[in-house]
Design an enzyme around this catalytic site. Sequence first.
Site, PDB file in Angstrom:
ATOM      1  N   CYS A 166      36.446  22.288  41.726  1.00  0.00           N
ATOM      2  CA  CYS A 166      36.923  22.580  42.948  1.00  0.00           C
ATOM      3  C   CYS A 166      36.289  22.469  44.290  1.00  0.00           C
ATOM      4  O   CYS A 166      36.410  22.145  44.859  1.00  0.00           O
ATOM      5  CB  CYS A 166      37.979  22.754  42.636  1.00  0.00           C
ATOM      6  SG  CYS A 166      39.296  23.025  44.100  1.00  0.00           S
ATOM      7  N   CYS A 210      43.033  23.019  41.256  1.00  0.00           N
ATOM      8  CA  CYS A 210      42.583  22.367  40.409  1.00  0.00           C
ATOM      9  C   CYS A 210      41.884  23.995  39.418  1.00  0.00           C
ATOM     10  O   CYS A 210      42.036  24.952  39.703  1.00  0.00           O
ATOM     11  CB  CYS A 210      40.746  22.415  40.050  1.00  0.00           C
ATOM     12  SG  CYS A 210      40.406  20.518  41.492  1.00  0.00           S
ATOM     13  N   CYS A 264      40.998  20.421  46.998  1.00  0.00           N
ATOM     14  CA  CYS A 264      39.199  19.344  47.325  1.00  0.00           C
ATOM     15  C   CYS A 264      40.488  17.938  46.801  1.00  0.00           C
ATOM     16  O   CYS A 264      39.414  16.692  47.120  1.00  0.00           O
ATOM     17  CB  CYS A 264      38.601  19.937  46.183  1.00  0.00           C
ATOM     18  SG  CYS A 264      39.573  19.397  44.182  1.00  0.00           S
ATOM     19  N   GLY A 285      35.027  20.700  11.473  1.00  0.00           N
ATOM     20  CA  GLY A 285      36.990  21.781  11.596  1.00  0.00           C
ATOM     21  C   GLY A 285      37.817  22.450  10.252  1.00  0.00           C
ATOM     22  O   GLY A 285      38.587  23.373  10.549  1.00  0.00           O
ATOM     23  N   CYS A 303      44.882  18.207  43.934  1.00  0.00           N
ATOM     24  CA  CYS A 303      44.416  19.176  43.838  1.00  0.00           C
ATOM     25  C   CYS A 303      44.906  19.202  45.852  1.00  0.00           C
ATOM     26  O   CYS A 303      44.357  18.733  46.590  1.00  0.00           O
ATOM     27  CB  CYS A 303      42.936  19.571  43.397  1.00  0.00           C
ATOM     28  SG  CYS A 303      42.292  21.557  43.886  1.00  0.00           S
TER      29      CYS A 303
END
Lengths: 294, 258
Positions: free
Chosen positions: A273, A267, A245, A33, A242
Site C-alpha cells: 500500500c 490493503c 491506494c 508438504g 483500497c
Amino acid sequence: MSADLATYNFAYLDEQTKRMIRRAILKAIAIPGYQVPFASREMPMPYGWGTGGVQVTAAIIGPDDVLKVIDQGADDTTNAVSIRAFFQKVANVAVTTHTKDATIIQTRHRIPEQKLTEGQVLVYQVPIPEPLRFLEPRETETRKMHALEEYGLMHVKLYEDIAHNGRISKTYAYPVKVDGRYVMDPSPTPKFDNPKMHMSDALQLFGAGREKRIYAVPPHTEVVSLDFEDHPFEIQTFEQDCALCGAHGVYLDEVVLDDQGGRMFVCSDTDHCEDRREHGHVGEMLAPNQEAAE
Amino acid sequence: MSDNPLLKVSGVSKFYGSRIGCQDVSFDLWPGEVLAIVGESGSGKTTLLNCLSTRLMPSAGSVEYRMRDGNFRDLYHMSEAERRFLMRTDWGFVHQNPADGLRMTVSAGANVGERLMAVGDRHYGKIRETATDWLGRVEISADRIDDQPRAFSGGMRQRLQIARNLVTGPRLVFMDEPTGGLDVSVQARLLDLVRGLVNDLGLSAIVVTHDLAVARLLSHRMMVMKDGHVIEQGLTDRVLDDPREPYTQLLVSSILQV
C-alpha cells in the site's frame, strides 16, 4: 565483552540446535508438504506468537540477510515489531519493510502481494500443522493417513461446508495438495493467497513451535487447492478498491471507523500500500485530503 | 454362485498371552452366503471376527480372500495400504455401537459419502445423489441428509452405518452384533432390511451374534463357539432344530419363549 560473561549466540539458538533445525528443514524440502518432527525449543515468547517461525528463521539467518516480518500483512503490528526487534538484537541483521529488499520474510497469515523472487525465503508461523486434525483427533491415525495417502476425509470436510452453506465456506487455512502427494495446511493464510504458493520462485518454510513440526514447499512446486469438480476452488474477491491506494485485486482488511456504520477497506499488505502511494496512486479516502491541501 | 469360495480361513488362532481368544478355526465362506457366529459372552466370537477382518493380527493360521480379479490373497501378507483399501471398498464392517462406525460430528450425507470420496469421487452433486439414494434404501428420509447422527435414534444410526458401509458395493460385510442395544420392534425392522439388502446385492456376510433369532433370520450357515473353539457348525436350520452338541442344545433351549 568479557569472555566469562554469559551471552547470546548469534541468532539466539545455540549452534547444535540450529544444526538440528536445519536438518529438519532439509528433510522437509526433500519431501514437499511432509511434516518433519523436530525438537522445538522454548523461545522467549509464548506459544502462538510464532515460536516455530522464529526458530526456523533463527536457523537459516546469516549476518548478510535482510529480514522482514509481517503479521496479517502489516509490518507495524505488535507481533511483527517484536520479532523484528528480537532479531535485530540477537543477530544484529538488517531489517526492512520492503518486500523486494528482504531475503527472509517471516509471516503470520499473509503472503506479500508483490511476487516473491528466486533467493527469497518465506517463513510461516504455523499454529496447527495437521490439516486433518479437527477431523481425526488421533495423531497415530493422521500419520497413517498421510503415509498411505488416504485423503478422502479432507473432502468430507469440504462436503460438509457445501451441504450446510451451499459453497465451500472455508476461507483460511484452506487445504492444499503439494507436489501431487501430501495434503498440507498452508497455515491460517486467507485462501486468497493459495494461488501464490503454486510454482512460487521463493522457498517456503513452515514452522510450528508448539506442535514441533517443520514442513516446506520448495521453489517451483505444484500447490493445488482441494475442491470438487462442480464446486471449484475460488479466491475471495472484493468489490471495493483500497481506500488509501486504490489498489484492486489485492486482499483488503475491513476497518470500522465509527459506530454509525462507517467503514473502510484497506490493503492488508502495508508495504504494498505504501509503495503504491509513493508512486502516486491515491484511493478515495485520501483524495479529498489532497484537494484540501491544494 | 461361483465355484470358488470368497474367503478361505484355515487354522486361525489368537492367544492373549496364555489365554485363548479363539483356537484353530477353519471354514470357507462362499459368495452370497451369510454365516452366523454364535456363542455366549467371552466365547471368542468377536476375537475371531476381528482376526478375519484384519483388525487384529492372529497368532497362527491364514485367511485368504478372493480379490475381484479372481486371485486369492493372504490377508496377512498384504501391505497395510492394500488392506485398508480393501476394507473401505470391497468390505464393510458394521459395529455393534453405531458411534464406533460413524463419524458422529459430520452429517449423514457426508457419512455415506466418505467412502466415495476416499476412492476418488470428486463430484459433489453425484456424491450427494448417491447418498440420498442410499439413505432411502435404509429408510431414512431424504430431509435428514444434513443432520448429524447425534440427532438420530439408535435404530436410525444403525441403518445409517449400514448405508455407509454398503455404498461402495462391497462383496463381504462383517457385522458385530448388529442388533444389539435396539428394542425388539426396531430389531425386527433392521433384520428385515439387512436380509433384503443381502439378497438384493448378493453380499456375503459374517454376522457375530449371541441372539439365535438373528442367526435364524439372517444366516444360511452357523458356527457355535465355546471357550474359543468352534464346537458345532452346519446349516442354520439344522443346527437350531437338531443341535447335536450338549452345549448347543443348552443354548437353543435357553431361548426365552413368550
